[in-house]
Scaffold this motif. Structure first.
Motif, PDB file in Angstrom:
ATOM      1  N   UNK A  83      47.760  30.670  42.161  1.00 18.55           N
ATOM      2  CA  UNK A  83      47.291  30.558  43.543  1.00 18.55           C
ATOM      3  C   UNK A  83      46.974  31.921  44.133  1.00 18.55           C
ATOM      4  N   UNK A  84      47.848  32.912  43.876  1.00 22.93           N
ATOM      5  CA  UNK A  84      47.603  34.269  44.390  1.00 22.93           C
ATOM      6  C   UNK A  84      46.334  34.852  43.783  1.00 22.93           C
ATOM      7  N   UNK A  85      46.134  34.669  42.479  1.00 27.25           N
ATOM      8  CA  UNK A  85      44.918  35.178  41.817  1.00 27.25           C
ATOM      9  C   UNK A  85      43.670  34.563  42.437  1.00 27.25           C
ATOM     10  N   UNK A  86      43.689  33.238  42.625  1.00 31.70           N
ATOM     11  CA  UNK A  86      42.526  32.552  43.212  1.00 31.70           C
ATOM     12  C   UNK A  86      42.275  33.041  44.642  1.00 31.70           C
ATOM     13  N   UNK A  87      43.356  33.241  45.414  1.00 25.34           N
ATOM     14  CA  UNK A  87      43.197  33.731  46.795  1.00 25.34           C
ATOM     15  C   UNK A  87      42.622  35.139  46.834  1.00 25.34           C
ATOM     16  N   UNK A  88      43.084  35.999  45.920  1.00 26.67           N
ATOM     17  CA  UNK A  88      42.556  37.372  45.853  1.00 26.67           C
ATOM     18  C   UNK A  88      41.074  37.357  45.493  1.00 26.67           C
ATOM     19  N   UNK A  89      40.710  36.531  44.505  1.00 21.57           N
ATOM     20  CA  UNK A  89      39.286  36.420  44.123  1.00 21.57           C
ATOM     21  C   UNK A  89      38.462  35.910  45.293  1.00 21.57           C
ATOM     22  N   UNK A  90      38.999  34.917  46.011  1.00 23.18           N
ATOM     23  CA  UNK A  90      38.287  34.368  47.165  1.00 23.18           C
ATOM     24  C   UNK A  90      38.066  35.434  48.243  1.00 23.18           C
ATOM     25  N   UNK A  91      39.103  36.207  48.544  1.00 26.54           N
ATOM     26  CA  UNK A  91      38.982  37.267  49.554  1.00 26.54           C
ATOM     27  C   UNK A  91      37.993  38.347  49.127  1.00 26.54           C
ATOM     28  N   UNK A  92      38.050  38.748  47.858  1.00 29.28           N
ATOM     29  CA  UNK A  92      37.124  39.764  47.353  1.00 29.28           C
ATOM     30  C   UNK A  92      35.679  39.288  47.422  1.00 29.28           C
ATOM     31  N   UNK A  93      35.466  38.042  47.006  1.00 33.09           N
ATOM     32  CA  UNK A  93      34.105  37.500  47.042  1.00 33.09           C
ATOM     33  C   UNK A  93      33.601  37.358  48.478  1.00 33.09           C
ATOM     34  N   UNK A  94      34.476  36.894  49.363  1.00 35.55           N
ATOM     35  CA  UNK A  94      34.087  36.677  50.760  1.00 35.55           C
ATOM     36  C   UNK A  94      33.706  38.001  51.439  1.00 35.55           C
ATOM     37  N   UNK A  95      34.455  39.065  51.134  1.00 32.21           N
ATOM     38  CA  UNK A  95      34.215  40.358  51.790  1.00 32.21           C
ATOM     39  C   UNK A  95      33.178  41.214  51.086  1.00 32.21           C
ATOM     40  N   UNK A  96      33.158  41.190  49.769  1.00 35.55           N
ATOM     41  CA  UNK A  96      32.287  42.101  49.014  1.00 35.55           C
ATOM     42  C   UNK A  96      30.982  41.461  48.554  1.00 35.55           C
ATOM     43  N   UNK A  97      31.028  40.161  48.255  1.00 33.02           N
ATOM     44  CA  UNK A  97      29.841  39.472  47.735  1.00 33.02           C
ATOM     45  C   UNK A  97      29.657  38.121  48.429  1.00 33.02           C
ATOM     46  N   UNK A  99      27.076  36.347  49.259  1.00 38.86           N
ATOM     47  CA  UNK A  99      26.099  35.426  48.655  1.00 38.86           C
ATOM     48  C   UNK A  99      26.701  34.692  47.466  1.00 38.86           C
ATOM     49  N   UNK A 100      27.434  35.446  46.637  1.00 37.04           N
ATOM     50  CA  UNK A 100      28.098  34.822  45.490  1.00 37.04           C
ATOM     51  C   UNK A 100      29.189  33.871  45.973  1.00 37.04           C
ATOM     52  N   UNK A 101      29.880  34.251  47.059  1.00 37.90           N
ATOM     53  CA  UNK A 101      30.936  33.394  47.600  1.00 37.90           C
ATOM     54  C   UNK A 101      30.373  32.045  48.068  1.00 37.90           C
ATOM     55  N   UNK A 102      29.168  32.065  48.641  1.00 35.60           N
ATOM     56  CA  UNK A 102      28.545  30.824  49.108  1.00 35.60           C
ATOM     57  C   UNK A 102      28.286  29.852  47.963  1.00 35.60           C
ATOM     58  N   UNK A 103      27.946  30.398  46.786  1.00 33.59           N
ATOM     59  CA  UNK A 103      27.668  29.513  45.656  1.00 33.59           C
ATOM     60  C   UNK A 103      28.922  29.167  44.850  1.00 33.59           C
ATOM     61  N   UNK A 104      29.942  30.034  44.917  1.00 30.09           N
ATOM     62  CA  UNK A 104      31.141  29.844  44.107  1.00 30.09           C
ATOM     63  C   UNK A 104      32.323  29.306  44.908  1.00 30.09           C
ATOM     64  N   UNK A 105      32.353  29.612  46.200  1.00 30.30           N
ATOM     65  CA  UNK A 105      33.508  29.289  47.038  1.00 30.30           C
ATOM     66  C   UNK A 105      33.977  27.855  46.949  1.00 30.30           C
ATOM     67  N   UNK A 106      33.044  26.937  46.776  1.00 30.81           N
ATOM     68  CA  UNK A 106      33.397  25.515  46.699  1.00 30.81           C
ATOM     69  C   UNK A 106      34.272  25.203  45.483  1.00 30.81           C
ATOM     70  N   UNK A 107      34.163  26.029  44.423  1.00 30.22           N
ATOM     71  CA  UNK A 107      34.903  25.753  43.188  1.00 30.22           C
ATOM     72  C   UNK A 107      36.294  26.381  43.153  1.00 30.22           C
ATOM     73  N   UNK A 108      36.570  27.295  44.062  1.00 30.76           N
ATOM     74  CA  UNK A 108      37.865  27.988  44.017  1.00 30.76           C
ATOM     75  C   UNK A 108      39.057  27.043  44.206  1.00 30.76           C
ATOM     76  N   UNK A 109      39.010  26.085  45.145  1.00 32.09           N
ATOM     77  CA  UNK A 109      40.128  25.116  45.217  1.00 32.09           C
ATOM     78  C   UNK A 109      40.252  24.279  43.941  1.00 32.09           C
ATOM     79  N   UNK A 110      39.112  23.946  43.316  1.00 34.18           N
ATOM     80  CA  UNK A 110      39.104  23.238  42.029  1.00 34.18           C
ATOM     81  C   UNK A 110      39.917  24.020  41.001  1.00 34.18           C
TER      82      UNK A 110
END
Length: 198
Positions: A83-97, A99-110
């Motif tokens: 859960x911590x790894x997924x949250x860190x990836x989500x935060x990094x994508x949301x802040x740094x990338x 556009x990528x977060x918009x296409x990938x963000x939906x899969x992070x809870x999966x």
């Protein structure tokens, strides 16, 4: 040692494929394999999370849980790590990338709830793998997940254009396709690999 790593890698992709032979991660497998455009990002993140979770869980297990006789808490600790790894990836994508977060963000809870990730980390903790073997097992299990996801997406895109009988449209034909894929993957025999590389 390199022969054992090669056998572990090939077995993780084909013989012990996390989806087709161990039936873990089936929900995201069928959910994210509808379109080829969804597969790449989902597959890469699964590989990343599975590998990172195994890298972190290995020392936690062998240097904390086992010596302190807390092995019964491994599922709780591993779930927290994932859960911590997924949250860190989500935060990094949301802040740094974004556009990528918009296409990938939906899969992070999966991925956070993907039993394939937890299953591989648990397998590593229950086996006699060294740290390197555990990481190789996790990485190539993720690669195996990515491969079957890619193949299934390609098959489903073709099936959408094919004249499939009404009773088989959608999930039924996807299950039949997955069964045929599983038989093809199981054609790789582990005993042959062991003879070749030992």
């Amino acid at each position: 040692m390199s022969g054992n790593l090669f056998i572990t890698a090939i077995a993780s992709i084909f013989i012990n494929n996390v989806v087709l032979t161990q039936f873990m991660g089936v929900s995201p497998f069928f959910g994210a394999s509808k379109k080829m455009s969804q597969v790449k990002n989902m597959g890469i993140i699964v590989i990343l999370v599975m590998t990172l979770a195994s890298i972190i869980a290995y020392p936690v297990n062998y240097y904390f849980l086992v010596p302190m006789d807390l092995k019964f808490l491994c599922i709780l600790f591993f779930l927290i790590i994932i859960t911590v790894i997924v949250q860190v990836i989500e935060l990094l994508l949301k802040n740094k990338m974004p556009l990528l977060y918009q296409s990938v963000g939906i899969y992070l809870p999966y991925i956070a709830a993907n039993c394939a990730v937890l299953g591989i980390v648990l397998q590593n903790s229950e086996s006699n793998y060294s740290f390197i073997e555990a990481v190789v097992h996790a990485f190539f299990s993720g690669l195996g997940f990515f491969l079957v996801l890619f193949i299934m997406a390609a098959i489903r895109e073709k099936l959408d254009m094919a004249e499939v009988p009404k009773a088989f449209k959608g999930i039924p034909i996807a299950f039949i396709s997955a069964g045929l894929m599983a038989m093809a993957f199981l054609a790789v025999d582990k005993s042959i690999l062991i003879k070749l590389f030992s």
